[in-house]
Motif scaffolding. Structure first.
Motif, PDB file in Angstrom:
ATOM      1  N   GLU A 167       0.840  -1.204   0.000  1.00  0.00           N
ATOM      2  CA  GLU A 167       0.000   0.000   0.000  1.00  0.00           C
ATOM      3  C   GLU A 167       0.872   1.250   0.000  1.00  0.00           C
ATOM      4  N   ALA A 168       1.974   1.189   0.738  1.00  0.00           N
ATOM      5  CA  ALA A 168       2.905   2.314   0.743  1.00  0.00           C
ATOM      6  C   ALA A 168       3.494   2.513  -0.655  1.00  0.00           C
ATOM      7  N   ALA A 169       3.770   1.415  -1.366  1.00  0.00           N
ATOM      8  CA  ALA A 169       4.319   1.521  -2.727  1.00  0.00           C
ATOM      9  C   ALA A 169       3.351   2.241  -3.648  1.00  0.00           C
ATOM     10  N   ALA A 170       2.048   1.993  -3.471  1.00  0.00           N
ATOM     11  CA  ALA A 170       1.058   2.711  -4.279  1.00  0.00           C
ATOM     12  C   ALA A 170       1.128   4.203  -3.980  1.00  0.00           C
ATOM     13  N   GLY A 171       1.333   4.545  -2.711  1.00  0.00           N
ATOM     14  CA  GLY A 171       1.496   5.948  -2.335  1.00  0.00           C
ATOM     15  C   GLY A 171       2.770   6.549  -2.912  1.00  0.00           C
ATOM     16  N   PHE A 172       3.833   5.760  -2.950  1.00  0.00           N
ATOM     17  CA  PHE A 172       5.089   6.234  -3.555  1.00  0.00           C
ATOM     18  C   PHE A 172       4.854   6.560  -5.029  1.00  0.00           C
ATOM     19  N   ALA A 173       4.139   5.659  -5.724  1.00  0.00           N
ATOM     20  CA  ALA A 173       3.885   5.851  -7.155  1.00  0.00           C
ATOM     21  C   ALA A 173       3.047   7.109  -7.401  1.00  0.00           C
ATOM     22  N   ARG A 174       2.152   7.442  -6.449  1.00  0.00           N
ATOM     23  CA  ARG A 174       1.324   8.641  -6.585  1.00  0.00           C
ATOM     24  C   ARG A 174       2.091   9.899  -6.186  1.00  0.00           C
ATOM     25  N   VAL A 200       2.579  11.535   5.136  1.00  0.00           N
ATOM     26  CA  VAL A 200       1.175  11.267   4.794  1.00  0.00           C
ATOM     27  C   VAL A 200       0.931   9.762   4.735  1.00  0.00           C
ATOM     28  N   ILE A 201       1.835   9.038   4.086  1.00  0.00           N
ATOM     29  CA  ILE A 201       1.694   7.577   3.982  1.00  0.00           C
ATOM     30  C   ILE A 201       1.768   6.948   5.373  1.00  0.00           C
ATOM     31  N   ALA A 202       2.709   7.404   6.194  1.00  0.00           N
ATOM     32  CA  ALA A 202       2.853   6.866   7.549  1.00  0.00           C
ATOM     33  C   ALA A 202       1.582   7.080   8.352  1.00  0.00           C
ATOM     34  N   HIS A 203       0.985   8.262   8.228  1.00  0.00           N
ATOM     35  CA  HIS A 203      -0.253   8.565   8.954  1.00  0.00           C
ATOM     36  C   HIS A 203      -1.394   7.674   8.463  1.00  0.00           C
ATOM     37  N   SER A 227       9.851   3.885   9.123  1.00  0.00           N
ATOM     38  CA  SER A 227       9.564   2.672   8.357  1.00  0.00           C
ATOM     39  C   SER A 227       9.246   3.023   6.905  1.00  0.00           C
ATOM     40  N   VAL A 228       8.439   4.057   6.716  1.00  0.00           N
ATOM     41  CA  VAL A 228       8.084   4.462   5.353  1.00  0.00           C
ATOM     42  C   VAL A 228       9.325   4.907   4.586  1.00  0.00           C
TER      43      VAL A 228
END
Length: 179
Positions: free
Chosen positions: A23-30, A36-39, A47-48
């Motif tokens: 899910e974090a990878a999807a956020g990276f791609a966006r 924001v991803i950590a929250h 970790s992020v």
């Protein structure tokens, strides 16, 4: 991530963490920010950051679970042999009483398999295979429950040190000054 029982993550928890990383990878791609991803995922920013670094180098494969952190030193077949040895009892292995302790089990493992465990490692190994500490199944023959009850009621209050009082007027300076 470690837990009080001594083990690492279970297979289910590893899968959950891997899904979080994806899910974090999807956020990276966006192009979302680490904070924001950590929250959103309720994980630490650190970790992020680590996940983003792995993702930038290896892509999605860099975020896959690498399996358990450590594998047990004894195989399941060897543990079955250890259980057989433990069933023989401590006296069979040279100890004078019938109590298994972690250091004794550690010694048996060392003698039988030529593998060195720490005492904590023996505990983790036993818990991993469903063993736990035991309480004697019966009470001492000499035990007199009536005598114990009398002792707790009459003797213990006299032996027990009184609790230190707190509050106004109970400090040592105040009590000394009020004499």
């Amino acid at each position: 991530m470690r837990y009080p029982q001594g083990g690492g993550l279970t297979a289910e928890r590893r899968e959950l963490r891997e899904r979080l990383r994806f899910e974090a990878a999807a956020g990276f791609a966006r192009g979302e920010d680490n904070a924001v991803i950590a929250h959103q995922l309720r994980v630490s920013v650190r970790s992020v950051q680590r996940w983003r670094r792995a993702w930038s180098v290896e892509g999605r494969d860099g975020l896959r679970s690498k399996g358990p952190a450590s594998l047990p030193l004894l195989s399941d077949e060897q543990f079955a042999v250890l259980e057989y040895e433990l069933d023989k009892g401590p006296a069979e292995h040279g100890w004078p009483d019938q109590k298994w302790t972690l250091p004794r089990i550690k010694t048996v493992i060392g003698r039988r398999f030529h593998i060195s465990y720490t005492t904590k490692g023996v505990s983790v190994l036993l818990h991993r295979h469903g063993w736990s500490w035991q309480v004697p199944a019966r009470r001492a023959v000499e035990r007199d429950d009536a005598a114990v009850a009398v002792w707790v009621k009459d003797v213990w209050p006299q032996v027990k040190t009184p609790r230190r009082r707190s509050g106004p007027g109970w400090s040592s300076k105040t009590r000394q000054g009020s004499r």
